[in-house]
Design an enzyme around this catalytic site. Structure first.
Site, PDB file in Angstrom:
ATOM      1  N   ASP A   8       0.862  -1.165   0.000  1.00 59.39           N
ATOM      2  CA  ASP A   8       0.000   0.000   0.000  1.00 59.39           C
ATOM      3  C   ASP A   8       0.908   1.228   0.000  1.00 59.39           C
ATOM      4  O   ASP A   8       2.100   1.130   0.304  1.00 59.39           O
ATOM      5  CB  ASP A   8      -0.885  -0.029   1.252  1.00 59.39           C
ATOM      6  CG  ASP A   8      -1.633   1.262   1.461  1.00 59.39           C
ATOM      7  OD1 ASP A   8      -2.356   1.679   0.537  1.00 59.39           O
ATOM      8  OD2 ASP A   8      -1.479   1.866   2.538  1.00 59.39           O
ATOM      9  N   ASP A  10      -0.102   5.254   0.974  1.00 66.49           N
ATOM     10  CA  ASP A  10      -0.308   6.143   2.115  1.00 66.49           C
ATOM     11  C   ASP A  10      -0.521   5.344   3.398  1.00 66.49           C
ATOM     12  O   ASP A  10      -1.434   4.526   3.492  1.00 66.49           O
ATOM     13  CB  ASP A  10      -1.518   7.044   1.879  1.00 66.49           C
ATOM     14  CG  ASP A  10      -1.266   8.076   0.795  1.00 66.49           C
ATOM     15  OD1 ASP A  10      -0.232   8.746   0.864  1.00 66.49           O
ATOM     16  OD2 ASP A  10      -2.110   8.194  -0.106  1.00 66.49           O
TER      17      ASP A  10
END
Length: 218
Positions: A8, A10
């Site tokens: 991922d 952020d």
């Protein structure tokens, strides 16, 4: 055998919460809504924008959700152009982890609720774009926890679910991995607490980025 580690963005690779909270507050103001609690905004990081807005104002209409999402994108672009966009630093140790995984034969990817443009700019800014062979974003896929991003990454690289690991900081990432049949490692430096990562299906938790390479091998 192709081993694929998908990150991922952020909350996992980089800390973008300041810009996200600012752009969301501005978009809410445009729609005549009170600014959302930053703690609640952090909890929806990782979702595609309309789904994220729907969680923040569930009592409203799909049309308003779309309008706020579009306003968010416009404000984010304006912040980038006029210099108001704050630094989105990599979390400590992430750069070294990426190099270590490459040295050990892993292929690397990203699956994120960011846009294609936002992701490319962040990776280029930190000079890590060359490490990744597959980039999957909300521009081309349903929102997490739908498994489409992870499935596309595996197909693109030629990996299987059994040789793929999803690394993320939210329950959305963990649930996406479980649905796709991949392993899930939850990182504790992001936006969802450890107990939520475990409840959503994390196989392992990681409190320090330096430990990630060893966790991926076990």
């Amino acid at each position: 055998m192709t081993r694929l580690a998908v990150f991922d963005c952020d909350g996992t690779l980089a800390d973008g919460q300041a810009n996200i909270c600012t752009a969301m507050a501005l978009a809410f103001a445009d729609a005549g809504l009170p600014a959302p609690d930053p703690r609640q905004v952090r909890r929806i990081v990782g979702l595609s924008l309309p789904q994220a807005v729907a969680r923040l104002v569930p009592y409203s209409t799909p049309e308003l959700h779309e309008a706020v999402a579009e306003g968010y994108k416009q404000h984010f672009r304006a912040m980038r152009v006029d210099g108001r966009l704050r630094e989105e630093p990599l979390f400590p140790g992430i750069g070294d982890v990426l190099v270590t995984l490459l040295d050990r034969g892993w292929r690397l990817g990203v699956a994120t609720g960011k846009s294609d443009r936002g992701l490319r700019l962040l990776l280029a800014h930190h000079r890590i774009a060359q490490h990744f062979v597959t980039l999957q974003t909300a521009d081309r896929h349903p929102s997490k926890p739908h498994p489409a991003m992870l499935q596309a990454a595996m197909t693109e690289v030629g990996a299987t679910a059994g040789t793929t690991v999803m690394i993320g900081d939210t329950g959305f990432d963990m649930a996406m991995a479980r649905t796709a049949g991949a392993r899930a490692i939850g990182v504790e430096w992001g936006y969802h607490p450890p107990h939520e990562l475990t409840a959503a299906g994390a196989d392992r938790l990681c409190a320090d980025a330096a430990l990630l390479p060893e966790l991926l091998e076990t």
